[in-house]
Design an enzyme around this catalytic site. Structure first.
Site, PDB file in Angstrom:
ATOM      1  N   ASP A  12       0.474  -1.003  -0.053  1.00  0.00           N
ATOM      2  CA  ASP A  12       0.264  -0.195  -0.075  1.00  0.00           C
ATOM      3  C   ASP A  12       0.816   1.523   0.109  1.00  0.00           C
ATOM      4  O   ASP A  12       2.081   1.632   0.685  1.00  0.00           O
ATOM      5  CB  ASP A  12      -1.269   0.098   1.097  1.00  0.00           C
ATOM      6  CG  ASP A  12      -2.298  -0.730   1.079  1.00  0.00           C
ATOM      7  OD1 ASP A  12      -1.972  -1.648  -0.118  1.00  0.00           O
ATOM      8  OD2 ASP A  12      -2.707  -1.497   2.333  1.00  0.00           O
ATOM      9  N   ASN A  52      -4.007  -8.331   4.986  1.00  0.00           N
ATOM     10  CA  ASN A  52      -5.097  -7.840   6.008  1.00  0.00           C
ATOM     11  C   ASN A  52      -5.356  -8.478   7.185  1.00  0.00           C
ATOM     12  O   ASN A  52      -4.972  -8.262   8.569  1.00  0.00           O
ATOM     13  CB  ASN A  52      -5.832  -6.334   5.324  1.00  0.00           C
ATOM     14  CG  ASN A  52      -4.432  -5.425   4.809  1.00  0.00           C
ATOM     15  OD1 ASN A  52      -3.789  -5.313   5.039  1.00  0.00           O
ATOM     16  ND2 ASN A  52      -5.311  -4.549   4.310  1.00  0.00           N
ATOM     17  N   GLN A 170     -14.456  -6.078  -5.443  1.00  0.00           N
ATOM     18  CA  GLN A 170     -14.633  -7.164  -6.974  1.00  0.00           C
ATOM     19  C   GLN A 170     -16.209  -7.817  -7.614  1.00  0.00           C
ATOM     20  O   GLN A 170     -16.016  -8.142  -8.826  1.00  0.00           O
ATOM     21  CB  GLN A 170     -13.632  -8.870  -6.746  1.00  0.00           C
ATOM     22  CG  GLN A 170     -12.017  -8.642  -6.783  1.00  0.00           C
ATOM     23  CD  GLN A 170     -11.871  -8.171  -7.740  1.00  0.00           C
ATOM     24  OE1 GLN A 170     -12.086  -7.879  -8.429  1.00  0.00           O
ATOM     25  NE2 GLN A 170     -11.035  -8.700  -8.169  1.00  0.00           N
ATOM     26  N   LEU A 221     -22.315  -1.032   7.492  1.00  0.00           N
ATOM     27  CA  LEU A 221     -22.932   0.570   7.409  1.00  0.00           C
ATOM     28  C   LEU A 221     -21.593   1.111   7.804  1.00  0.00           C
ATOM     29  O   LEU A 221     -22.331   2.326   7.938  1.00  0.00           O
ATOM     30  CB  LEU A 221     -24.100   0.098   7.707  1.00  0.00           C
ATOM     31  CG  LEU A 221     -24.903  -1.043   8.186  1.00  0.00           C
ATOM     32  CD1 LEU A 221     -25.589  -1.038   8.949  1.00  0.00           C
ATOM     33  CD2 LEU A 221     -25.380  -1.471   6.422  1.00  0.00           C
ATOM     34  N   GLY A 222     -20.668   1.049   7.591  1.00  0.00           N
ATOM     35  CA  GLY A 222     -20.094   2.477   7.452  1.00  0.00           C
ATOM     36  C   GLY A 222     -20.432   3.090   9.376  1.00  0.00           C
ATOM     37  O   GLY A 222     -20.421   2.550  10.203  1.00  0.00           O
ATOM     38  N   GLY A 225     -22.605   1.197  11.671  1.00  0.00           N
ATOM     39  CA  GLY A 225     -22.458  -0.264  11.778  1.00  0.00           C
ATOM     40  C   GLY A 225     -23.125  -1.325  11.088  1.00  0.00           C
ATOM     41  O   GLY A 225     -22.613  -0.892  10.016  1.00  0.00           O
ATOM     42  N   ASP A 253     -10.998  -5.244   6.129  1.00  0.00           N
ATOM     43  CA  ASP A 253     -10.558  -6.251   6.858  1.00  0.00           C
ATOM     44  C   ASP A 253      -9.834  -7.063   8.374  1.00  0.00           C
ATOM     45  O   ASP A 253     -10.810  -7.641   9.037  1.00  0.00           O
ATOM     46  CB  ASP A 253      -8.827  -6.309   6.102  1.00  0.00           C
ATOM     47  CG  ASP A 253      -9.035  -6.166   4.191  1.00  0.00           C
ATOM     48  OD1 ASP A 253      -9.983  -6.609   3.887  1.00  0.00           O
ATOM     49  OD2 ASP A 253      -8.332  -5.329   4.059  1.00  0.00           O
TER      50      ASP A 253
END
Length: 353
Positions: A12, A52, A170, A221-222, A225, A253
């Site tokens: 990365d 990760n 993907q 859901l960011g 939650g 991950d």
């Protein structure tokens, strides 16, 4: 329980952009849009969705097996020192996959991915793990070369290995028949809220049909939650663990690592999602997908702060800490980013402050 992780292994290159991308976009150009930005050269960091996840599992005390393809530039000593079995990682002539990403102060991202050696993952077989170690145990089929992902899922069904699927981005690369072959029969399906509609469109299945084909569907859901869905049961939403965000790379991950670790300990799905959210918070509070340290006391304090002391009881025997931890302020749970703080939730999707 042994966990075998199949997925990308990458390097990365992450950088924080000092501003907001939308304010630097040059519009009304004859050829379209241009983003005018000067970025510092980022230091390379270990990454890749497979690596990760294996990192997170190992930091929680498990000994995962990593199956993937890398180039001669790959250095797996760090993962090996943590207890990750890298004996099934294949070294190829092409360079290791590379992920380049710039994140602005509002959480917007500009990213590019060069697959490199990852393309050789289609030649890997789960049987290589079985030949060395016996049963691969629970297999996570994470984002990787599309052909490899489908083949791993087919091998799990053929030989009766329980498996989980996390297609991530993907979803956009896989055809409908490939997605159906990937998802069907999985014990757990991991998606983000942004991937759900595309997965349904490409498979041609309804939401109910997908759920019927998997044991559990986990949707991140960011900051809202995680939604847990199990056939025959009411959906449950697990709140996110808030943290001062540094970079969201690898937070999904980390969530899957926490979730699968809890399953390996025999815990229920809600507890698994809570541990996943806490680990994701630590990841998003660090620069680099393999830079966080899930210190048991700190991790338990995050869990207690988000879900209450009682929610920590199932984790006590596995984290080796008292079941009644001292809580710590949320702001102390991560490093404030140099370019401005953002609040983030379980899946590492930043929210503008």
């Amino acid at each position: 329980m042994r966990v075998t992780v199949t997925g990308s292994i990458a390097t990365d290159h992450l950088v924080a952009f000092p501003g907001v991308f939308s304010r630097r976009v040059l519009a009304d150009l004859p050829h379209g849009l241009a983003l005018d930005a000067v970025l510092r050269t980022p230091a390379p960091r270990p990454g890749g969705t497979g690596a990760n996840t294996a990192y997170g599992l190992a930091r929680l005390g498990l000994r995962p097996v990593l199956l993937g393809a890398v180039g001669p530039d790959f250095d797996g000593t760090g993962l090996g020192a943590l207890g990750v079995d890298t004996g099934s990682v294949r070294v190829c002539a092409e360079p290791t996959a590379r992920f380049l990403c710039a994140t602005d102060t509002g959480g917007n991202r500009v990213a590019a991915f060069r697959p490199g050696a990852m393309r050789a993952a289609r030649h890997l077989r789960l049987s290589a793990v079985a030949d060395r170690l016996g049963s691969p145990g629970l297999v996570l089929v994470a984002a990787d070369d599309p052909v490899a992902m489908v083949r791993h899922a087919e091998a799990c069904r053929l030989y009766g290995h329980p498996f989980a699927v996390a297609p991530s981005r993907q979803v956009g690369c896989l055809a409908g028949d490939e997605l159906r072959a990937l998802v069907g029969g999985a014990r757990v399906l991991f998606t983000s809220r942004h991937e759900v509609a595309l997965l349904l469109e490409k498979t041609g299945w309804s939401h109910r049909e997908v759920l019927r084909r998997v044991g559990t569907w986990v949707t991140t859901l960011g900051a809202d939650g995680v939604r847990l869905e199990v056939v025959g049961e009411r959906p449950v939403t697990v709140a996110a663990v808030e943290v001062v965000a540094v970079d969201p790379t690898g937070s999904g991950d980390a969530f899957r690592a926490g979730y699968l670790a809890a399953l390996g300990w025999g815990l229920d799905a809600v507890s698994a999602a809570r541990l996943g959210c806490a680990l994701a918070a630590l990841a998003v509070g660090s620069l680099g997908a393999q830079a966080y340290n899930p210190d048991p006391v700190r991790l338990t304090a995050l869990l207690a702060d988000a879900y209450g002391v009682e929610a920590c009881v199932p984790f006590g025997p596995h984290l080796g800490v008292p079941t009644v931890p001292l809580t710590v302020p949320r702001a102390a749970a991560s490093t404030v980013p140099p370019m401005g703080a953002r609040r983030s939730g379980a899946a590492g999707v930043p929210i503008a402050s």
